[in-house]
Design a protein around this motif. Structure first.
Motif, PDB file in Angstrom:
ATOM      1  N   LEU A  98       0.764  -1.094   0.099  1.00 36.03           N
ATOM      2  CA  LEU A  98       0.142  -0.082   0.104  1.00 36.03           C
ATOM      3  C   LEU A  98       0.686   1.351  -0.173  1.00 36.03           C
ATOM      4  N   LEU A  99       2.065   1.340   0.877  1.00 36.39           N
ATOM      5  CA  LEU A  99       2.851   2.494   0.776  1.00 36.39           C
ATOM      6  C   LEU A  99       3.326   2.679  -0.515  1.00 36.39           C
ATOM      7  N   ALA A 100       3.932   1.424  -1.069  1.00 36.82           N
ATOM      8  CA  ALA A 100       4.393   1.581  -2.519  1.00 36.82           C
ATOM      9  C   ALA A 100       3.571   2.241  -3.366  1.00 36.82           C
ATOM     10  N   GLY A 101       2.407   1.761  -3.364  1.00 39.83           N
ATOM     11  CA  GLY A 101       1.380   2.550  -4.012  1.00 39.83           C
ATOM     12  C   GLY A 101       1.263   3.913  -3.818  1.00 39.83           C
ATOM     13  N   GLN A 102       1.251   4.393  -2.886  1.00 34.07           N
ATOM     14  CA  GLN A 102       0.950   5.820  -2.545  1.00 34.07           C
ATOM     15  C   GLN A 102       2.437   6.569  -2.498  1.00 34.07           C
ATOM     16  N   TYR A 103       3.550   6.061  -2.419  1.00 33.89           N
ATOM     17  CA  TYR A 103       4.661   6.908  -2.856  1.00 33.89           C
ATOM     18  C   TYR A 103       5.681   6.467  -4.164  1.00 33.89           C
ATOM     19  N   ASP A 104       5.169   5.685  -4.814  1.00 34.33           N
ATOM     20  CA  ASP A 104       6.345   5.315  -5.863  1.00 34.33           C
ATOM     21  C   ASP A 104       6.290   6.595  -6.817  1.00 34.33           C
ATOM     22  N   THR A 132      -0.056   4.559  20.395  1.00 26.22           N
ATOM     23  CA  THR A 132      -0.305   4.814  18.765  1.00 26.22           C
ATOM     24  C   THR A 132       0.069   3.603  17.954  1.00 26.22           C
ATOM     25  N   ALA A 133      -1.224   3.379  17.174  1.00 26.17           N
ATOM     26  CA  ALA A 133      -1.030   2.291  16.305  1.00 26.17           C
ATOM     27  C   ALA A 133      -1.185   2.910  14.864  1.00 26.17           C
ATOM     28  N   VAL A 134      -0.431   2.454  13.990  1.00 28.92           N
ATOM     29  CA  VAL A 134      -0.419   2.892  12.715  1.00 28.92           C
ATOM     30  C   VAL A 134      -1.303   1.971  11.698  1.00 28.92           C
ATOM     31  N   GLN A 135      -2.105   2.703  11.023  1.00 28.04           N
ATOM     32  CA  GLN A 135      -3.076   1.953  10.027  1.00 28.04           C
ATOM     33  C   GLN A 135      -2.717   2.459   8.604  1.00 28.04           C
ATOM     34  N   VAL A 136      -2.269   1.524   7.772  1.00 27.60           N
ATOM     35  CA  VAL A 136      -2.048   1.819   6.325  1.00 27.60           C
ATOM     36  C   VAL A 136      -3.182   1.637   5.433  1.00 27.60           C
ATOM     37  N   ARG A 137      -3.784   2.714   4.837  1.00 32.37           N
ATOM     38  CA  ARG A 137      -5.033   2.611   3.939  1.00 32.37           C
ATOM     39  C   ARG A 137      -4.458   2.630   2.733  1.00 32.37           C
ATOM     40  N   LYS A 138      -5.571   2.535   1.568  1.00 33.86           N
ATOM     41  CA  LYS A 138      -5.012   2.662   0.137  1.00 33.86           C
ATOM     42  C   LYS A 138      -4.583   3.829  -0.245  1.00 33.86           C
ATOM     43  N   THR A 139      -4.676   5.232   0.140  1.00 38.06           N
ATOM     44  CA  THR A 139      -4.177   6.347  -0.183  1.00 38.06           C
ATOM     45  C   THR A 139      -3.952   7.327   0.830  1.00 38.06           C
ATOM     46  N   TYR A 140      -3.789   6.739   2.279  1.00 34.88           N
ATOM     47  CA  TYR A 140      -3.471   7.428   3.301  1.00 34.88           C
ATOM     48  C   TYR A 140      -3.020   6.516   4.476  1.00 34.88           C
ATOM     49  N   VAL A 141      -2.081   7.252   5.609  1.00 35.12           N
ATOM     50  CA  VAL A 141      -1.820   6.505   6.760  1.00 35.12           C
ATOM     51  C   VAL A 141      -2.733   7.216   8.141  1.00 35.12           C
TER      52      VAL A 141
END
Length: 190
Positions: free
Chosen positions: A79-85, A107-116
Motif C-alpha cells: 500500500l505504501l509503495a502505491g502511495q509513494y512510488d 499509537t497504532a499505525v493503520q495503512v490504507r490505500k491512499t493514506y496512513v
C-alpha cells in the motif's frame, strides 16, 4: 517505529467491537446476514442500519458476505509503495512522521490505500496523505484548534473529524512544532 497493524489484526479488533456492541460474535452475525436473504451491498447496509449496526462492524459484515477488498488484504508495504512510488521525495517525510507519531504512548499505525492514520486507543487522531507530488499533509483531529501557522483548514482531507492540517514538503518540516501538534492531537483523543 511501531509496526502497522495487519488487516487480520484490524479484523480481530472489529470482531471484538461487534461483540461489545451487540453481545454476539461474528459467526452469529454471519448466519443472520445469510438468513436475511439480502442480495446486494446497499440492501445489507440498510438492513444492518435498521439494527443500529454501523461503522467498522457493518463494513466487516459486508466484507464477510461479499468479499474483502484487495486494498484491505494488501500488505502495508504494498500500500505504501502505491502511495509513494510516483513521489519518492515524500517517503522520508512520512517515515519521519511515523517515528514521531509512534513514539507517543499507545499509537497504532493503520495503512490504507491512499493514506496512513495514527490511532490512539480510543480513535484516529492523525491522517497522513501525500496530497500532491511535492506536498504531504498531516491532518489532525484537534477540536477547537485556532487556525494559525502552521495549521490550515483540512477541507477534503479524510472525514469531518480531521479539522486541521499541516503541509509538509521535506523532512526538515517535521520539527518540534509538528511533534507538539501530534502530541496535542493524541491527548485530545484518548
Amino acid at each position: 517505529m511501531a509496526r502497522p497493524r495487519t488487516w487480520q489484526e484490524m479484523r480481530d479488533s472489529t470482531i471484538d467491537l461487534l461483540v461489545r456492541r451487540t453481545g454476539e460474535g461474528l459467526d452469529v452475525w454471519n448466519r443472520r446476514v445469510r438468513d436475511s436473504g439480502v442480495r446486494d451491498e446497499a440492501a445489507l447496509r440498510a438492513w444492518l442500519d435498521e439494527r443500529d449496526l454501523g461503522g467498522y462492524p457493518q463494513s466487516l459484515l459486508v466484507w464477510e458476505r461479499f468479499g474483502y477488498p484487495e486494498f484491505l488484504t494488501a500488505s502495508a508495504d504494498n500500500l505504501l509503495a502505491g502511495q509513494y512510488d510516483d513521489r519518492p521525495a515524500l517517503r522520508p517525510v512520512l517515515d519521519a512522521l511515523l517515528v514521531v507519531g509512534t513514539s507517543i504512548a499507545d499509537t497504532a499505525v493503520q495503512v490504507r490505500k491512499t493514506y496512513v492514520t495514527l490511532v490512539s486507543p480510543k480513535r484516529q487522531y492523525a491522517l497522513i496523505r501525500a496530497t500532491t507530488r511535492d506536498r504531504l499533509d498531516l491532518g489532525l483531529r484537534l477540536p477547537g484548534a485556532a487556525l494559525r501557522k502552521p495549521l490550515l483548514p483540512a477541507r477534503g482531507l479524510g472525514n469531518d473529524t480531521i479539522n486541521v492540517r499541516v503541509p509538509l514538503h521535506a523532512v526538515e518540516d517535521v520539527d518540534q512544532d509538528v511533534e507538539e501538534l501530534l502530541e496535542r492531537a493524541y491527548q485530545a483523543n484518548v
